[in-house]
Each structure stands twice: as structure tokens, then as C-alpha cells.
Design a protein around this motif. Structure first.
Motif, short mmCIF file in Angstrom:
data_model
loop_
_atom_site.label_atom_id
_atom_site.label_comp_id
_atom_site.label_asym_id
_atom_site.label_seq_id
_atom_site.Cartn_x
_atom_site.Cartn_y
_atom_site.Cartn_z
N VAL A 218 0.04 2.55 -13.76
CA VAL A 218 0.90 3.45 -12.98
C VAL A 218 0.05 4.63 -12.52
CG1 VAL A 218 2.99 4.85 -12.96
CG2 VAL A 218 2.89 2.75 -14.35
N LEU A 219 -0.11 4.73 -11.20
CA LEU A 219 -0.94 5.78 -10.61
C LEU A 219 -0.06 6.80 -9.91
CD1 LEU A 219 -3.77 3.54 -9.06
CD2 LEU A 219 -3.67 4.57 -11.35
N CYS A 220 -0.26 8.06 -10.22
CA CYS A 220 0.57 9.15 -9.69
C CYS A 220 -0.20 9.93 -8.64
CB CYS A 220 0.99 10.07 -10.83
SG CYS A 220 2.02 11.45 -10.30
N PHE A 221 0.43 10.16 -7.48
CA PHE A 221 -0.20 10.85 -6.35
C PHE A 221 0.45 12.21 -6.10
CE2 PHE A 221 -1.16 6.44 -5.99
CZ PHE A 221 -2.43 6.38 -5.46
N SER A 222 0.97 12.84 -7.16
CA SER A 222 1.67 14.11 -6.99
C SER A 222 0.74 15.23 -6.54
CB SER A 222 2.36 14.50 -8.31
OG SER A 222 1.40 14.66 -9.34
N GLU A 223 -0.58 15.08 -6.73
CA GLU A 223 -1.53 16.10 -6.29
C GLU A 223 -1.86 15.98 -4.81
OE1 GLU A 223 -2.60 18.56 -8.34
OE2 GLU A 223 -1.18 17.67 -9.78
N TYR A 224 -1.38 14.91 -4.18
CA TYR A 224 -1.69 14.66 -2.77
C TYR A 224 -0.43 14.81 -1.92
CZ TYR A 224 -6.08 12.65 -4.46
OH TYR A 224 -7.30 12.46 -5.06
N ASP A 225 -0.63 15.11 -0.66
CA ASP A 225 0.48 15.30 0.27
C ASP A 225 0.92 13.94 0.83
OD1 ASP A 225 2.36 16.83 1.61
OD2 ASP A 225 1.09 17.04 3.39
N ILE A 226 1.45 13.11 -0.06
CA ILE A 226 1.81 11.74 0.32
C ILE A 226 2.78 11.20 -0.72
CG2 ILE A 226 -0.01 10.55 -0.97
CD1 ILE A 226 -0.45 8.83 1.59
N THR A 227 3.59 10.20 -0.34
CA THR A 227 4.50 9.56 -1.29
C THR A 227 3.90 8.25 -1.79
OG1 THR A 227 5.68 8.22 0.35
CG2 THR A 227 6.46 10.49 0.01
N GLY A 228 4.45 7.78 -2.90
CA GLY A 228 4.04 6.49 -3.40
C GLY A 228 4.33 5.38 -2.42
N TYR A 229 5.45 5.50 -1.69
CA TYR A 229 5.80 4.48 -0.70
C TYR A 229 4.73 4.38 0.40
CZ TYR A 229 10.37 5.09 -2.92
OH TYR A 229 11.38 5.20 -3.83
N GLU A 230 4.22 5.53 0.81
CA GLU A 230 3.18 5.53 1.85
C GLU A 230 1.88 4.93 1.35
OE1 GLU A 230 4.03 9.39 4.62
OE2 GLU A 230 3.76 9.79 2.47
N ILE A 231 1.54 5.21 0.09
CA ILE A 231 0.34 4.62 -0.50
C ILE A 231 0.48 3.10 -0.55
CG2 ILE A 231 -0.99 4.37 -2.62
CD1 ILE A 231 -1.67 6.92 -1.26
N LEU A 232 1.64 2.61 -0.99
CA LEU A 232 1.87 1.17 -1.06
C LEU A 232 1.68 0.52 0.31
CD1 LEU A 232 4.50 -0.71 -3.09
CD2 LEU A 232 4.43 -1.12 -0.64
N CYS A 233 2.23 1.16 1.36
CA CYS A 233 2.09 0.61 2.71
C CYS A 233 0.65 0.62 3.18
CB CYS A 233 2.97 1.39 3.69
SG CYS A 233 4.73 1.06 3.50
N MET A 234 -0.09 1.68 2.88
CA MET A 234 -1.50 1.76 3.28
C MET A 234 -2.31 0.65 2.61
SD MET A 234 -2.34 5.84 3.24
CE MET A 234 -1.58 6.97 4.39
N LEU A 235 -2.09 0.47 1.31
CA LEU A 235 -2.82 -0.58 0.60
C LEU A 235 -2.52 -1.95 1.19
CD1 LEU A 235 -2.43 0.55 -3.13
CD2 LEU A 235 -4.54 0.54 -1.79
N SER A 236 -1.25 -2.16 1.53
CA SER A 236 -0.84 -3.47 2.05
C SER A 236 -1.36 -3.70 3.47
CB SER A 236 0.68 -3.58 2.02
OG SER A 236 1.11 -4.79 2.60
N GLU A 237 -1.11 -2.75 4.35
CA GLU A 237 -1.37 -2.97 5.76
C GLU A 237 -2.83 -2.78 6.14
OE1 GLU A 237 1.35 -0.38 7.75
OE2 GLU A 237 3.14 -1.36 6.89
N ARG A 238 -3.52 -1.83 5.49
CA ARG A 238 -4.91 -1.55 5.85
C ARG A 238 -5.92 -2.31 4.99
NH1 ARG A 238 -5.02 5.08 6.28
NH2 ARG A 238 -3.20 5.34 7.67
N CYS A 239 -5.53 -2.58 3.74
CA CYS A 239 -6.52 -3.08 2.78
C CYS A 239 -6.23 -4.48 2.27
CB CYS A 239 -6.63 -2.12 1.59
SG CYS A 239 -6.82 -0.38 2.04
N GLY A 240 -5.08 -5.03 2.59
CA GLY A 240 -4.74 -6.35 2.10
C GLY A 240 -4.53 -6.41 0.60
N ILE A 241 -4.07 -5.30 0.01
CA ILE A 241 -3.85 -5.22 -1.43
C ILE A 241 -2.36 -5.06 -1.70
CG2 ILE A 241 -4.30 -3.89 -3.53
CD1 ILE A 241 -6.94 -3.02 -2.27
N ASP A 242 -1.82 -5.92 -2.54
CA ASP A 242 -0.39 -5.88 -2.85
C ASP A 242 -0.15 -5.20 -4.18
OD1 ASP A 242 0.51 -7.29 -0.56
OD2 ASP A 242 -0.17 -9.16 -1.45
N ALA A 243 0.48 -4.02 -4.16
CA ALA A 243 0.96 -3.36 -5.37
C ALA A 243 2.37 -3.86 -5.66
CB ALA A 243 0.94 -1.85 -5.20
#
Length: 448
Positions: free
Chosen positions: A296-321
Motif C-alpha cells: 500500500v503506497l500513500c501519495f499524500s505528500e504529492y498533489d495527486i490522488t490515488g485514482y490518478e496514480i492508478l490511471c497513470m500506471l495503467s495508461e502510460r506504463c502498462g502496469i496494473d495496480a
């Protein structure tokens, strides 16, 4: 010939994506071969899952011996079927079920269909990661005829099963555990002990989540003499298809066998090394949970949501969380993940976090924290209903559950009055990008 589902899934498989989500076999890497050949029906020359011929009895006996239970059953309807069977075999219509507030939606649906009263018990909240940490106290309502808890939860956090078992024994009621995410716990001493060893009366597990079985494969364990095995069998017949998938059943049997030969300590070390590297080189925080393979990785220190990180990993990197929430992403690692999966994930996270700035404002995203909620889901399940805009639903009685999925825990419970706080929380999740189950075009179903 148009085949939308078949085409879409085959296109997905050809992309060779990096899997940190279910199923545990990781895009066929750990799957038993030739499962298509197992797609048969109940014939004199095959097996009969529901009526336990000699082959099914042997498979269930081996499963029971491995988990050290009184009886065990292979399921093909997932832990959802297991949850419903546990409840239907231990409660009667009109009984009250006490359940942790983070229970799966199948608990709510079972109460509605079977006519059980439901009391949801509040959970404590980790204020830094905004995740449930377990029941707020060891207190069961006097009217409760059974207690069900989810352990571990989606975030790899377990309940205090020995304490709950002791409390339930003192009250003379069964303790039921939805251990869907813990089928692998008996694979290493580095994992928490399974609820089957800690005093639970019944436990269900999803073999496809953390083992190498097909989706839908699950196990149901009877652990104490309190449980009427005949009622359990009747419930399984009621809540599963009369034509079970034998490829799924065969994969559950094979996953049980592979579990005895799998060295989970290798993947545990891989996970620990990954978490240490992420903590050392980024501002991503890692949740200290009970299951070392649930990252479980927390991005509370960054100006972004977990949902946005999940989409970036999926759409840009081909990684499925596996899933995301407001500030976290959840990754599931199994022995069928390879070292390169972690390297690709680490590099992707480094690249993403270098491009986004630190959070500008103080994080103020407290999720909805229900107190004790009592409801009679069946009272409205079969009654007339209508859809109204969510914003106009305050004070109305919900007719259907509403949940963020995953993890599938109910926010709005059928039979309970809808509050302004619930409406605000759902709107916040929708705006952040969460998938909300139980709504239709921004409307919610309420009783007339």
C-alpha cells in the motif's frame, strides 16, 4: 462477427502488461496447464462437485488436511458464495448479524435475501493513510446471533481474531471470517496466522486472489463443531450454479497442491526490498500492515490522488495496480511476479513523482466514518422503489447498496436512512475518479 468481450480481453492479454492485481496467477504465468480440457459437465466419467463423488471428496479432504480444518469445500462462485453460505447456514430469518463496517457487499445482499437484520460495527481509522485499522472495540450487540469480520482487509490489515473468537465463545455465537485475501497465509511463517488456526468457526478464502487459481475459485472451511455441515451443503447448493465450472474447480485443486511447494519467502523479500527502495528515494509513504505481500503506497505528500496514480500506471506504463482510493494505491504481489515487475514499477513511480509537485495545501480528505448502523435490508429489498438524484436522497430509505468498488464495502446500506454525510462522501469519491457501484446516471434507488 462482433465479439466485444472476447476481443477486448484477448487484446489485453497480448499487451503483456505488468500485473500487480488479481488474479494471483499473474496473466497465466502460474496457471496450471490444459485447464480448457477440464470444461466438462457432471458425467459418470468425470466428477460431481455438488454431490461429492470420490474425487471431489478426496480433493476436499486434501484441502481440509492442508488448512487443518474439520471440513473444507472447493467453491466456484468466489468468496461471495462462501460468505452467503456462511450466513445462510448459521442464521435464521429475523436473526441479527453483527458485521464490521468494512464488510463486503455480499454480506449486505445475503442479509437482504435471507431476511437477517444487520448491525454494522464501527472501525477505527488510520488518520495518516485513511484506511480502516480494525473494529473500534470488542463489543457485540446483545441481540446478535453471529459476528462476521473481514480479515485481512484490502489493505492487508488483520483483525484480532483470537480476541474476537474468545468473545464469541463467551456469547455462544459463531465467528465467521471473510478471509478472501488470506488464502496464502499458511504458506509462510512471515504471514499472519490464518483465521482457521485462531478460533474462527467458519472461514472463506479466494484462491484466485493470492494463489494461482482461476477467477472464481474459492475455499470454504468449517473449523468448529458449532457448524451444521448439512446446512452448509444446502447453502452451497442454493448460492452456487447447479452447473459449476470445472476448470475453476480444477484450478482451485491445483492451487492447493502448488501452495505446499511454493516458497513465499522469496516474494516477501522482493516486496520488502521494493518498499525500502521506494521509501528511501521518494516521498511515497508505505503502509505498515500485516501482510508483507500487500503493498500500500500513500501519495499524500504529492498533489495527486490515488485514482490518478492508478490511471497513470495503467495508461502510460502498462502496469496494473489492484485498486486506488483518495491517497493510496494497493498492489498485490504473489510468487508469480518476477523481479523485473518490481523494477518496472519502481522506475514508473520515480518518473511519475518527479513530474508532479508536492501537495500545496494541507490534506483534508477525511473519509466517511460510519458509527453503529442498524438496518433491515430485506424490508426494502422486495418493496417498490424509485430512482432519485443523489443530492435529493437525504432522509430517504435506501433500497440498494452503494459502494466504492473495489473494495466493495457499503457506503449506503439498504434499509437505512441516507445521510447528508454519506451523500457528500460519495460525491467526493466520484469527483476524485472512484468507481461507484449501485448508482445509475447519478441517481440512487430509494424505497417509495
Amino acid at each position: 462477427m462482433e465479439t466485444p468481450i472476447y476481443t477486448r480481453l484477448n487484446e489485453y492479454h497480448r499487451k503483456n502488461r505488468i500485473p500487480f492485481a488479481m488474479p494471483g496467477h499473474k496473466n497465466l504465468r502460474g496457471l496450471a496447464p490444459d485447464l480448457q480440457r477440464c470444461d466438462v459437465t457432471e458425467l459418470s466419467a468425470t466428477v460431481d462437485l455438488h454431490h461429492e463423488d470420490e474425487y471431489v471428496r478426496r480433493a476436499n479432504r486434501l484441502l481440509s488436511e492442508q488448512y487443518k480444518t474439520r471440513r473444507s469445500f472447493i467453491l466456484t462462485g468466489g468468496s461471495t458464495a462462501g460468505v452467503m453460505a456462511m450466513l445462510a447456514s448459521t442464521l435464521k430469518p429475523g436473526d441479527t448479524l453483527a458485521a464490521a463496517a468494512n464488510c463486503h457487499i455480499s454480506v449486505i445482499n445475503a442479509c437482504a435475501v435471507c431476511g437477517f437484520r444487520l448491525v454494522l460495527l464501527p472501525e477505527t481509522l488510520d488518520k495518516k493513510f485513511l484506511v480502516p485499522r480494525g473494529l473500534a472495540g470488542l463489543c457485540i450487540p446483545e441481540e446478535a446471533s453471529a459476528l462476521i469480520v473481514t480479515s485481512p482487509n484490502y489493505y492487508g490489515i488483520t483483525e484480532d481474531i483470537p480476541a474476537l473468537a474468545k468473545l464469541c465463545r463467551r456469547r455462544g455465537i459463531p465467528l465467521l471470517v471473510d478471509e478472501a485475501h488470506g488464502a496464502h497465509f499458511i504458506g509462510s511463517r512471515s504471514f499472519p496466522r490464518s483465521a482457521v488456526e485462531l478460533g474462527a468457526d467458519m472461514v472463506c478464502q479466494s484462491a484466485h486472489k493470492t494463489l494461482n487459481a482461476l477467477t472464481g475459485a474459492a475455499y470454504l472451511h468449517i473449523c468448529s463443531e458449532k457448524i451444521n455441515t448439512s446446512r452448509v451443503k444446502r447453502a452451497l447448493l442454493a448460492f452456487q450454479s447447479s452447473s459449476p465450472s470445472y476448470p475453476i474447480a480444477a484450478s482451485a485443486d491445483a492451487a492447493r497442491a502448488v501452495l505446499t511447494e511454493t516458497d513465499f519467502d522469496i516474494i516477501i523479500e522482493e516486496c520488502e526490498n521494493f518498499k525500502e527502495a521506494v521509501s528511501r528515494t521518494t516521498n511515497i509513504r508505505v503502509l505498515d500492515n500485516d501482510d508483507p505481500t500487500r503493498i500500500v503506497l500513500c501519495f499524500s505528500e504529492y498533489d495527486i490522488t490515488g485514482y490518478e496514480i492508478l490511471c497513470m500506471l495503467s495508461e502510460r506504463c502498462g502496469i496494473d495496480a489492484e485498486m486506488a482510493d483518495l491517497i493510496n494505491i494497493v498492489l498485490i504481489a504473489t510468487p508469480w511476479n518476477v523481479h523485473n515487475d518490481f523494477m518496472e514499477l519502481f522506475c514508473a513511480l520515480r518518473e511519475i513523482t518527479e513530474r508532479i509537485g508536492e501537495r500545496r495545501d494541507t490534506l483534508s480528505l477525511p473519509p466517511y466514518e460510519p458509527g453503529l448502523i442498524a438496518a433491515e435490508p430485506g424490508a426494502v429489498w422486495f418493496s417498490d422503489s424509485e430512482f432519485v438524484p443523489l443530492e435529493l436522497a437525504e432522509g430517504r430509505t435506501a433500497s440498494a447498496p452503494v459502494a466504492a468498488y473495489p473494495p466493495g464495502t457499503g457506503i449506503i446500506i439498504p434499509g437505512a436512512e441516507i445521510s447528508a454525510e454519506q451523500i457528500g462522501y460519495i460525491n467526493m469519491l466520484r469527483e476524485a475518479g472512484a468507481e461507484i457501484a449501485g448508482m445509475r446516471d447519478g441517481e440512487i434507488e430509494v424505497s417509495v
